[in-house]
Scaffold this motif. Structure first.
Motif: not given
Ligand SMILES: *[C@@H]1O[C@H](CO)[C@@H](O)[C@H](O)[C@H]1NC(C)=O
Ligand SMILES: *[C@@H]1O[C@H](CO)[C@@H](O)[C@H](O)[C@H]1NC(C)=O
Ligand SMILES: *[C@@H]1O[C@H](CO)[C@@H](O)[C@H](O)[C@H]1NC(C)=O
Ligand SMILES: *[C@@H]1O[C@H](CO)[C@@H](O)[C@H](O)[C@H]1NC(C)=O
Length: 503
Positions: A324-342
């Protein structure tokens, strides 16, 4: 500031308890005694001073000047990392927030006396391929067996706590002094079971090709058998024992048998409340995998990313909010979502990412806790916690709202609620929380030798705060000792029933 809060909490608690004690002893002694006996709830926050057997002394580090442990063994196998680069550890923790002298003055010391079983080495250092010679314990004045690196380290509390107890026996050892090992169990506050259960899970839970039980399973069975044969366990039914199960999947088989003991856990996500709960158990931090941000001179304006998230979006359970949060935030340009574990090379990126972000998002995943929170603290990236059931280490003495934002999941997934809330935080408020992070980061630092106020000492102190409740339980269990046909557990523990099909 946080330290002051901690000691002022203690002052308030101790005044309160003194007053309470006075009132009770003078007028309501009998009544209160009945209330105490009748109540099943346990004290929540107990002043350290009220713990019998606790010893206070002022720590003089000069006493410790003569002993320096050697460095860790260089890993011989490729997949092993050197544990803690001691230079790294000492420089990170000698930052402004962490000053040994200051800590010693402010934080009075508690000593908890711990009896540790001399378990065969296959339960602890033997899992690190260390071979025992004259003793089941390595001589820690020499080289110390290395712990596997990478993500294994997240759950390495078992290693640090055991080393700290071993160090407490070495005269003049440069260690902090919340816990000392005693060899006479009647003098002990708690009985420590040194099984490296997380390592056992991480390395040895594979079933071999012949379909035999995994070594992890066998060790758990052997541990249960060993404990069941100990007088100390029989005496208390395990109530005064301390067992480590930091990895959420560790002790999967033994936990249903060893539940009367106090567990040290990362969270309660995979435990039914009758086996583990906040009243009985202790929550310990993960060891962060991102290096501490030494000499952090960043500011609100110099961290370009508003909000950073690293992790898997799709999780089996508990993690619906992530999507849900990914879809809400993905278009905010100063928000960084990256996938996969560290993972190995991911660590560099995550370090860079967290250090250049103002806020770091922590969303419930498979379990309510994750090491990401502790990576955020080490990076001084203000944690935004969206995990309603999260339990936090030492929360009885630490106010996380000073340096974290908590957002209820149901609100966070409503339209722009989360992003507005975060954008609303002013530069001053953020700077205050950033400073708060620098003040508390030492509490989450695992190292050997342990230092005043680091994670090892904080965990021992949290265990010490459990001791009065353990004593209460033990004394209560003796109520019917003159009526052999009725065991106390029949009565007191009738309500505790572990459904056999739970697992
Ligand atoms: C252990 O401690 C208890 C209580 O302090 C004492 O009575 C007992 O003699 C001690 N046992 C040994 C073997 O020293
Ligand atoms: C941090 O600053 C101190 C004092 O300026 C310096 O001695 C030390 O090398 C710095 N550490 C790092 C990792 O930059
Ligand atoms: C942001 O701040 C404004 C002004 O202080 C306030 O009216 C508004 O409700 C805040 N929004 C959120 C989401 O907190
Ligand atoms: C039980 O009560 C006594 C006081 O009568 C106390 O000293 C002791 O620590 C309590 N706990 C245990 C485990 O005996």
């Amino acid at each position: 500031m946080i330290e002051k809060n901690v000691s002022s909490i203690n002052v308030i608690v101790s005044r309160k308890s003194l007053l309470l004690l006075f009132t009770m002893t003078s007028t309501l002694f009998l009544m209160s005694w009945f209330f105490v006996l009748g109540s099943t709830s346990q004290p929540q926050s107990i002043d350290i001073e009220l713990i019998p057997n606790s010893r206070r002394f002022s720590n003089n580090n000069n006493d410790y000047a003569t002993w320096t442990p050697e460095k860790y063994v260089e890993p011989s196998v490729g997949n092993r990392a050197i544990l803690v680069n001691s230079k790294d550890a000492s420089s990170s923790s000698s930052q402004d927030s962490y000053d040994e002298g200051k800590c010693n003055k402010n934080n009075e010391e508690v000593v908890i006396k711990i009896f540790m079983y001399d378990l065969p080495s296959k339960f602890h250092f033997g899992l690190l391929d260390w071979k025992e010679k004259n003793s089941v314990w390595p001589d820690i004045r020499g080289a110390i067996p290395g712990y596997p690196g990478g993500l294994n380290l997240q759950h390495s509390i078992e290693f640090w706590l055991t080393l700290d107890l071993l160090a407490s026996e070495i005269p003049n050892a440069p260690k902090a002094s919340s816990a000392v090992r005693v060899h006479n169990s009647s003098e002990a506050d708690i009985i420590f079971v040194p099984f490296f259960s997380s390592l056992s899970y991480n390395r040895y839970s594979k079933i071999n090709q012949h379909g035999q039980k995994s070594r992890n399973k066998v060790l758990q069975e052997e541990l249960v058998e060993y404990l069941a044969g100990q007088e100390l366990w029989k005496r208390s039914g395990g109530k005064d024992h301390l067992i480590l199960a930091h990895h959420p999947n560790s002790m999967l088989d033994a936990r249903v048998k060893l539940w009367p003991a106090t567990f040290i856990l990362s969270d309660f996500g995979r435990y039914p409340p009758n086996i583990a709960n906040v009243d009985k158990d202790v929550i310990a931090p993960y060891k962060h995998v991102i290096n501490s941000y030494v000499n952090d001179t960043s500011t609100f304006d110099s961290r370009p990313t508003l909000l950073y998230f690293q992790g898997a979006i799709y999780r089996k359970d508990g993690g619906v909010a992530r999507q849900e949060l990914f879809y809400l935030l993905k278009d905010e340009k100063d928000v960084h979502f990256s996938f996969g574990s560290v993972q190995k090379d991911g660590i560099q990126k995550a370090t860079q990412g967290m250090r250049s972000s103002k806020f770091c998002l922590n969303i419930a995943g498979d379990t309510p806790s994750s090491n990401r929170l502790f990576d955020a603290i080490a990076s001084h990236c203000v944690p935004v916690i969206i995990s309603d059931a999260i339990e936090l280490p030492y929360e009885d003495v630490l106010d996380y709202s000073d340096f974290c934002l908590f957002v209820p999941t149901r609100d966070a997934i409503q339209g722009n609620y989360l992003i507005n809330l975060i954008r609303n935080v002013t530069k001053d408020e953020w700077t205050r929380m950033w400073n708060g992070l620098k003040e508390v980061e030492a509490f989450f630092e695992f190292q050997f030798p342990s230092k005043e106020g680091d994670a090892v000492q904080m965990i021992w102190q949290a265990v010490a705060r459990r001791v009065p409740a353990v004593r209460l339980k033990m004394n209560k269990s003796k109520r019917f000792s003159r009526c052999p046909s009725t065991t106390t557990s029949d009565i007191v523990e009738k309500s505790i029933h572990v459904p056999s099909n739970f697992w």
